[in-house]
Design an enzyme around this catalytic site. Structure first.
Site, PDB file in Angstrom:
ATOM      1  N   TYR A 141       0.809  -1.210   0.000  1.00  0.00           N
ATOM      2  CA  TYR A 141       0.000   0.000   0.000  1.00  0.00           C
ATOM      3  C   TYR A 141       0.851   1.272   0.000  1.00  0.00           C
ATOM      4  O   TYR A 141       0.385   2.339  -0.397  1.00  0.00           O
ATOM      5  CB  TYR A 141      -0.927   0.037   1.220  1.00  0.00           C
ATOM      6  N   LYS A 191       3.113 -15.512   2.117  1.00  0.00           N
ATOM      7  CA  LYS A 191       3.042 -16.221   0.835  1.00  0.00           C
ATOM      8  C   LYS A 191       4.469 -16.524   0.407  1.00  0.00           C
ATOM      9  O   LYS A 191       4.922 -16.177  -0.694  1.00  0.00           O
ATOM     10  CB  LYS A 191       2.305 -15.366  -0.200  1.00  0.00           C
ATOM     11  N   ASP A 223      -3.593 -17.953   1.339  1.00  0.00           N
ATOM     12  CA  ASP A 223      -4.758 -18.587   0.739  1.00  0.00           C
ATOM     13  C   ASP A 223      -5.300 -19.692   1.640  1.00  0.00           C
ATOM     14  O   ASP A 223      -6.519 -19.846   1.807  1.00  0.00           O
ATOM     15  CB  ASP A 223      -4.436 -19.124  -0.659  1.00  0.00           C
ATOM     16  N   ASP A 247      -5.513  -6.685   5.827  1.00  0.00           N
ATOM     17  CA  ASP A 247      -6.704  -5.946   5.425  1.00  0.00           C
ATOM     18  C   ASP A 247      -7.815  -6.909   5.035  1.00  0.00           C
ATOM     19  O   ASP A 247      -8.981  -6.762   5.438  1.00  0.00           O
ATOM     20  CB  ASP A 247      -6.343  -5.039   4.250  1.00  0.00           C
ATOM     21  N   ASP A 251     -11.202  -8.493   7.772  1.00  0.00           N
ATOM     22  CA  ASP A 251     -12.609  -8.305   7.426  1.00  0.00           C
ATOM     23  C   ASP A 251     -13.329  -9.647   7.331  1.00  0.00           C
ATOM     24  O   ASP A 251     -14.495  -9.772   7.753  1.00  0.00           O
ATOM     25  CB  ASP A 251     -12.734  -7.559   6.098  1.00  0.00           C
TER      26      ASP A 251
END
Length: 360
Positions: A141, A191, A223, A247, A251
């Site tokens: 980001y 990852k 994943d 992020d 959620d």
């Protein structure tokens, strides 16, 4: 010593739920908590008043505060602003950057009274209590270079995923310390089978683990972590991950609890100063209608008391009051269920304050 608390109501339903948080803070004062409460504008409200989503006065007050309570920012009213630096969300990002709020704590805790509100079977989520520790100021980001440019006759968008060892170690220590205070289990999500950045992430976490031999460290690809959150969420205690993965996963974990309207969050810097806010957004579609769930905002007050002001007893009193209200069958529309009494924002605030007073 007097604790300085800055309240930033913000936009949408922010002012409505901020009113309930302020009432709760005053109740804490009456119960003996030594705090000084100030207010300021941020986000769209600040833009409307000052043409700046983070006015200098607000930033100055934020820097001087021991802790900050934020309602919510943003809404369609400001989505058409051509200058992206003036949009409400830039006020939130500016606070994070200027205060060095690198560590995001996102709990996903299911109150037993709301087990039926989850989209998963009650036996999968009953007793759920996960803490996701998300790195907040680095990663893709914020990485440079970034942009959109023309290459070989076509437009190409690009971002840079980058973390320094020091950034990883800093958030890692927050997560290990959190795990040490909870169930002594930490899952680091990466990852590392594809991304070199997260190969480094995993190496740093393994190195830190040697300093926290009482904490069990495991690793999981992002994943698989997403799948496991739905398959067997209670296997997790504390989860630590980077900005983008955090992020998304936080959620997803929030919705395991049935309503994002129940969950607080914290963003901390190295000195322990924090900004506390509900996980939900500004919900402009229900703003001003007395429909918003104020519980996440009121629980953000409890989280603030625990993590920035070291007032654990007062935090527990607030949490017990929320539990009492749910036991009594009171619900806002987002957590309503058959046989329960649906009430509005103000009535829910009244109920929590009454239950808080009974805890004395």
């Amino acid at each position: 010593m007097t604790h300085k608390v800055l309240l930033l109501p913000g936009d949408g339903i922010g002012p409505e739920i901020a009113v309930q948080a302020k009432r709760l803070l005053h109740a804490c004062q009456d119960a003996g908590l030594d705090i000084d409460i100030d207010e300021a504008l941020v986000g769209g409200a600040a833009y409307d008043a000052h043409l700046d989503p983070l006015p200098p006065e607000t930033l100055q007050k934020a820097k001087a505060a021991d802790a900050i309570l934020l309602g919510a920012v943003g809404g369609p009213k400001w989505d058409t602003l051509e200058d992206l630096s003036k949009r409400p969300e830039k006020g939130l990002l500016g606070l994070r950057k200027n205060l060095g709020l690198f560590g995001n704590l996102r709990p996903a805790m299911l109150y037993p009274q709301l087990a039926s509100a989850s989209s998963l079977k009650p036996e999968l989520v009953s007793g759920l209590d996960i803490m996701i520790v998300r790195e907040l100021t680095g990663g893709i980001y914020f990485g440079q270079p970034r942009g959109i440019e023309v290459r070989d006759g076509q437009r190409v968008g690009f971002n840079t995923y980058i973390y320094a060892e020091s950034e990883i170690e800093r958030i890692g220590r927050v997560a290990f310390e959190m795990a040490r205070k909870r169930g002594k289990k930490l899952c680091s999500v990466d990852k590392a089978n594809v991304l070199e950045v997260t190969i480094l992430w995993r190496e740093v976490m393994n190195r830190l683990a040697q300093e926290y031999m009482d904490v069990e460290l495991t690793h999981m690809y992002v994943d698989n972590a997403a799948m496991q959150l739905v398959r067997e969420p209670k296997q997790f205690d504390v989860v630590v991950t980077g900005n983008m993965f955090g992020d998304i996963l936080s959620d997803a974990a929030a919705m395991l609890t049935g309503s994002i309207g129940m969950l607080p969050s914290a963003s901390l810097n190295e000195s322990g100063q924090g900004m506390y806010e509900p996980c939900h957004g500004s919900a402009p579609d229900i703003a001003g209608k007395n429909l918003a769930n104020p519980l996440a905002m009121m629980l953000s007050v409890a989280m603030m008391l625990r993590y920035s002001l070291a007032e654990n007893a007062m935090a527990e009193r607030i949490e017990a009051a929320v539990g009492k209200v749910l036991d009594d069958g009171l619900r806002t529309a987002d957590i309503a269920s058959e046989g329960m009494q649906t009430i509005g924002t103000d009535a829910m605030g009244d109920a929590v304050l009454a239950a808080f007073a009974q805890q004395a």
